[in-house]
Design an enzyme around this catalytic site. Structure first.
Site, short mmCIF file in Angstrom:
data_model
loop_
_atom_site.label_atom_id
_atom_site.label_comp_id
_atom_site.label_asym_id
_atom_site.label_seq_id
_atom_site.Cartn_x
_atom_site.Cartn_y
_atom_site.Cartn_z
N LYS A 1 8.58 45.45 74.00
CA LYS A 1 9.38 44.27 73.57
C LYS A 1 8.46 43.13 73.14
CE LYS A 1 11.39 43.89 77.63
NZ LYS A 1 10.78 45.02 78.36
N ARG B 1 19.24 40.44 80.87
CA ARG B 1 18.86 41.62 81.64
C ARG B 1 19.93 42.04 82.63
NH1 ARG B 1 12.84 40.87 81.32
NH2 ARG B 1 11.94 42.55 82.51
N ARG C 1 -1.61 41.60 84.70
CA ARG C 1 -0.54 40.98 85.48
C ARG C 1 -0.47 41.56 86.89
NH1 ARG C 1 4.47 41.39 81.36
NH2 ARG C 1 5.47 42.00 83.31
N ARG D 1 -2.26 47.71 80.22
CA ARG D 1 -2.00 46.49 79.44
C ARG D 1 -2.95 45.36 79.83
NH1 ARG D 1 3.83 44.32 79.36
NH2 ARG D 1 3.66 44.74 81.58
N ARG E 1 10.38 48.15 88.85
CA ARG E 1 10.88 47.50 87.63
C ARG E 1 11.72 48.47 86.79
NH1 ARG E 1 5.27 45.46 85.63
NH2 ARG E 1 6.35 44.98 83.69
P1 AP5 Z 1 4.59 45.29 75.95
O1 AP5 Z 1 4.87 44.93 74.54
O2 AP5 Z 1 3.86 44.30 76.79
O3 AP5 Z 1 5.93 45.79 76.66
P2 AP5 Z 1 7.16 44.97 77.22
O4 AP5 Z 1 8.39 45.77 76.91
O5 AP5 Z 1 7.13 43.55 76.73
O6 AP5 Z 1 6.83 45.10 78.76
P3 AP5 Z 1 6.89 44.07 79.96
O7 AP5 Z 1 6.24 44.78 81.11
O8 AP5 Z 1 6.35 42.72 79.59
O9 AP5 Z 1 8.39 43.99 80.21
P4 AP5 Z 1 9.03 43.60 81.47
O10 AP5 Z 1 10.42 43.60 80.98
O11 AP5 Z 1 8.78 44.41 82.67
O12 AP5 Z 1 8.32 42.21 81.87
P5 AP5 Z 1 8.72 40.70 81.62
O13 AP5 Z 1 7.48 39.94 81.37
O14 AP5 Z 1 9.85 40.56 80.67
O15 AP5 Z 1 3.79 46.68 75.94
C1 AP5 Z 1 3.29 47.26 77.13
C2 AP5 Z 1 1.89 47.87 76.88
O16 AP5 Z 1 2.02 48.99 76.01
C3 AP5 Z 1 0.91 46.90 76.18
O17 AP5 Z 1 -0.37 47.10 76.69
C4 AP5 Z 1 0.97 47.30 74.70
O18 AP5 Z 1 -0.26 47.06 74.04
C5 AP5 Z 1 1.31 48.79 74.78
N1 AP5 Z 1 2.21 49.19 73.71
C6 AP5 Z 1 3.24 48.49 73.18
N2 AP5 Z 1 3.86 49.20 72.22
C7 AP5 Z 1 3.21 50.40 72.16
C8 AP5 Z 1 3.38 51.58 71.38
N3 AP5 Z 1 4.35 51.65 70.46
N4 AP5 Z 1 2.53 52.62 71.59
C9 AP5 Z 1 1.55 52.53 72.53
N5 AP5 Z 1 1.33 51.44 73.29
C10 AP5 Z 1 2.16 50.39 73.12
O19 AP5 Z 1 9.30 40.29 83.05
C11 AP5 Z 1 8.46 40.23 84.18
C12 AP5 Z 1 9.29 39.87 85.41
O20 AP5 Z 1 9.90 38.56 85.20
C13 AP5 Z 1 10.49 40.79 85.71
O21 AP5 Z 1 10.09 41.90 86.47
C14 AP5 Z 1 11.40 39.83 86.49
O22 AP5 Z 1 10.94 39.64 87.80
C15 AP5 Z 1 11.21 38.51 85.75
N6 AP5 Z 1 12.18 38.31 84.65
C16 AP5 Z 1 11.90 38.14 83.32
N7 AP5 Z 1 13.02 37.99 82.61
C17 AP5 Z 1 14.05 38.07 83.52
C18 AP5 Z 1 15.45 37.99 83.39
N8 AP5 Z 1 16.06 37.82 82.19
N9 AP5 Z 1 16.21 38.11 84.50
C19 AP5 Z 1 15.64 38.27 85.72
N10 AP5 Z 1 14.30 38.36 85.91
C20 AP5 Z 1 13.52 38.25 84.81
#
Ligand code: AP5
Length: 221
Positions: A18, A93, A165, A132, A176
């Site tokens: 994402k 979410r 992270r 990552r 997660r």
């Molecule tokens: P990346 O692009 O970073 O993936 P992502 O989907 O953004 O993953 P996240 O881990 O950031 O998502 P998340 O939803 O768990 O965390 P968030 O920060 O939102 O890609 C991942 C890796 O793969 C990278 O190294 C990239 O280079 C590689 N990659 C990407 N695309 C690729 C491809 N096509 N092929 C190969 N490699 C690839 O949330 C963190 C925490 O915050 C949550 O756990 C929760 O506690 C809280 N939180 C955030 N939003 C909310 C909400 N709305 N409600 C409640 N809690 C929330």
């Protein structure tokens, strides 16, 4: 296409890409990325009241309670920075968040233009997440194997030192993923009923994923 600015929502499991795609859309389409994860991590770093409350949930891999998230999104979306359109990365979410987002957007006279679901099987997510390296400065993401920076440990986009992270461990990834399946996935049929969902194969290389996202979104403008 919906009236008002273009508003895009990304839905996908942790590590589905994402953030990677949202950064590319921001660069290509001029829409502003709004990553709730990045905002929460900054709040934790700054030890704001939101950060203090959210930290334990985030470090455990659990979702932050809806009440906190709704306050955050309302604060953010009403900022002029998003007036040209927003790419939501990590919100909504839960069903409650999805319904609250609709209510907030309609209050602003906006709606969601497209919901892009990145389909990636659970098996590949752990390798993506543990490899990552994230930029705490500009939100760019690298991967030690799939998207290595030109200089090891340094963000290609802004030159800041990359970090790992605290929730990017195999154990937390499992929590997660479980949260995604039990609390987030149900928003997909909600948007499908509105006819705005586009599934994209997130297993392809990042640029190929982006080419498909561009096909969905059409021309910038
Ligand atoms: P990346 O692009 O970073 O993936 P992502 O989907 O953004 O993953 P996240 O881990 O950031 O998502 P998340 O939803 O768990 O965390 P968030 O920060 O939102 O890609 C991942 C890796 O793969 C990278 O190294 C990239 O280079 C590689 N990659 C990407 N695309 C690729 C491809 N096509 N092929 C190969 N490699 C690839 O949330 C963190 C925490 O915050 C949550 O756990 C929760 O506690 C809280 N939180 C955030 N939003 C909310 C909400 N709305 N409600 C409640 N809690 C929330």
């Amino acid at each position: 296409m919906a009236a008002g600015p273009r508003n895009i929502v990304f839905v996908g499991a942790p590590g589905s890409g994402k953030g990677t795609q949202a950064v590319k859309i921001e660069e290509r389409f001029g829409l502003r990325q709004l990553s709730t994860g990045d905002i929460l991590r900054q709040a934790v770093k700054d030890q704001t009241p939101l950060g203090v409350e959210a930290k334990g949930y985030m470090n455990a891999g659990k979702l932050v309670p809806d009440a906190l998230m709704l306050g955050l999104i309302e604060d953010q979306l009403t900022k002029p920075a998003y007036a040209k359109g927003v790419v939501l990365d990590g919100f909504p979410r839960t069903m409650l968040q999805a319904e609250a987002l609709d209510a907030l957007l309609s209050k602003l006279g906006w709606s969601i233009s497209a919901v892009i679901v990145l389909d990636v099987p659970d098996e590949v997510l752990a390798e993506r997440i543990t490899g990552r390296r994230s930029c705490p400065q500009c939100g760019n993401v690298h991967h030690v194997k799939f998207s290595p920076p030109k200089v090891a440990g340094v963000c290609d986009r802004c030159g800041a030192a990359l970090v790992q992270r605290p929730d990017d461990t195999e154990e937390k990834v499992r929590v997660r993923q479980a949260a995604f399946h039990s609390q987030t996935q149900e928003i997909i049929p909600y948007y499908e009923k509105k006819g705005i969902v586009h599934h994209v194969d997130g297993l392809l290389a990042p640029d190929e994923v982006f080419a498909r996202v561009e096909n969905v979104l059409g021309r910038p403008g």
